[in-house]
Scaffold this motif. Sequence first.
Motif, PDB file in Angstrom:
ATOM      1  N   PRO A 117       0.799  -1.228   0.000  1.00 39.11           N
ATOM      2  CA  PRO A 117       0.000   0.000   0.000  1.00 39.11           C
ATOM      3  C   PRO A 117       0.830   1.276   0.000  1.00 39.11           C
ATOM      4  O   PRO A 117       0.307   2.346  -0.303  1.00 39.11           O
ATOM      5  CB  PRO A 117      -0.839  -0.121   1.275  1.00 39.11           C
ATOM      6  N   ASP A 118       2.123   1.192   0.305  1.00 39.16           N
ATOM      7  CA  ASP A 118       2.968   2.378   0.331  1.00 39.16           C
ATOM      8  C   ASP A 118       3.711   2.608  -0.979  1.00 39.16           C
ATOM      9  O   ASP A 118       4.459   3.572  -1.111  1.00 39.16           O
ATOM     10  CB  ASP A 118       3.981   2.280   1.474  1.00 39.16           C
ATOM     11  N   THR A 119       3.546   1.722  -1.948  1.00 38.26           N
ATOM     12  CA  THR A 119       4.210   1.855  -3.245  1.00 38.26           C
ATOM     13  C   THR A 119       3.148   2.094  -4.309  1.00 38.26           C
ATOM     14  O   THR A 119       2.199   1.336  -4.429  1.00 38.26           O
ATOM     15  CB  THR A 119       5.028   0.597  -3.568  1.00 38.26           C
ATOM     16  N   HIS A 120       3.351   3.159  -5.073  1.00 36.02           N
ATOM     17  CA  HIS A 120       2.365   3.587  -6.068  1.00 36.02           C
ATOM     18  C   HIS A 120       3.018   3.580  -7.440  1.00 36.02           C
ATOM     19  O   HIS A 120       3.881   4.416  -7.730  1.00 36.02           O
ATOM     20  CB  HIS A 120       1.844   4.977  -5.712  1.00 36.02           C
ATOM     21  N   CYS A 121       2.620   2.615  -8.285  1.00 32.65           N
ATOM     22  CA  CYS A 121       3.220   2.449  -9.611  1.00 32.65           C
ATOM     23  C   CYS A 121       2.206   2.767 -10.702  1.00 32.65           C
ATOM     24  O   CYS A 121       1.000   2.583 -10.519  1.00 32.65           O
ATOM     25  CB  CYS A 121       3.690   1.011  -9.795  1.00 32.65           C
ATOM     26  N   ALA A 122       2.731   3.197 -11.846  1.00 32.75           N
ATOM     27  CA  ALA A 122       1.870   3.367 -13.011  1.00 32.75           C
ATOM     28  C   ALA A 122       1.279   2.003 -13.344  1.00 32.75           C
ATOM     29  O   ALA A 122       1.919   0.968 -13.137  1.00 32.75           O
ATOM     30  CB  ALA A 122       2.683   3.905 -14.184  1.00 32.75           C
ATOM     31  N   THR A 123       0.069   1.970 -13.854  1.00 33.95           N
ATOM     32  CA  THR A 123      -0.583   0.696 -14.145  1.00 33.95           C
ATOM     33  C   THR A 123      -0.176   0.138 -15.499  1.00 33.95           C
ATOM     34  O   THR A 123      -0.315  -1.054 -15.737  1.00 33.95           O
ATOM     35  CB  THR A 123      -2.117   0.836 -14.098  1.00 33.95           C
ATOM     36  N   ARG A 124       0.344   0.969 -16.369  1.00 31.79           N
ATOM     37  CA  ARG A 124       0.753   0.532 -17.705  1.00 31.79           C
ATOM     38  C   ARG A 124       2.231   0.146 -17.698  1.00 31.79           C
ATOM     39  O   ARG A 124       3.098   0.978 -17.486  1.00 31.79           O
ATOM     40  CB  ARG A 124       0.506   1.637 -18.726  1.00 31.79           C
ATOM     41  N   MET A 125       2.496  -1.142 -17.924  1.00 33.66           N
ATOM     42  CA  MET A 125       3.869  -1.622 -18.010  1.00 33.66           C
ATOM     43  C   MET A 125       4.434  -1.272 -19.386  1.00 33.66           C
ATOM     44  O   MET A 125       3.714  -1.250 -20.376  1.00 33.66           O
ATOM     45  CB  MET A 125       3.920  -3.144 -17.812  1.00 33.66           C
ATOM     46  N   GLN A 126       5.733  -0.996 -19.432  1.00 31.85           N
ATOM     47  CA  GLN A 126       6.448  -0.797 -20.687  1.00 31.85           C
ATOM     48  C   GLN A 126       7.516  -1.868 -20.773  1.00 31.85           C
ATOM     49  O   GLN A 126       7.820  -2.516 -19.774  1.00 31.85           O
ATOM     50  CB  GLN A 126       7.047   0.602 -20.723  1.00 31.85           C
ATOM     51  N   ALA A 127       8.117  -2.056 -21.943  1.00 29.65           N
ATOM     52  CA  ALA A 127       9.108  -3.118 -22.093  1.00 29.65           C
ATOM     53  C   ALA A 127      10.360  -2.620 -22.796  1.00 29.65           C
ATOM     54  O   ALA A 127      10.302  -1.785 -23.698  1.00 29.65           O
ATOM     55  CB  ALA A 127       8.510  -4.287 -22.871  1.00 29.65           C
TER      56      ALA A 127
END
Length: 170
Positions: free
Chosen positions: A47-57
């Motif tokens: 819950p303390d880590t906020h990542c973009a939902t779209r993965m890139q490669a």
Amino acid sequence: MVGAWAGGWFDDDHDRPSDVAERPIVETPVSGQPGAVTGSASLPTDPDTHCATRMQAVGSVEWTPCARVTADSVQFGVMAHNAGGRQVLRLRLGYVRTQQFAPCGAADSDVTATVEAGKTMWLTSKGCSVARVHAAVQAQVEVAASESSFSEASRSPTLHIQPDGSVKTS
């Protein structure tokens, strides 16, 4: 201080001689197809880590920018998952605070990190953080394979640090 989603890992990075902190967080089997991304990486539920939902490669590595909230700071970095063979990445890390971009390190400088086969890792550079004070902040990241061009800048969700220290996202 930097680290990953395991308790206490943020306490010992001050002794690392390298410019980048890399911490494995989950081991997954290698797909057997080096250079191929096989599905989406699942991000740990912290819950303390906020990542973009779209993965890139980049090659066999899927990545996404993240901001991690600790008791006294917000740290900026990349969550990277490697479904293929060992891969060396170059990272340009920074953050946006109250609509102003700030690089982590010298402008246009990059750090190198190795993501081993079958690993999911939190990657960041030392000092790539800000104090947890009332502000709006988000990570901004560019990633490249060791000898390739950088991706376009990608950002984590915006974290709104409230005067009482609580965090809201947008």
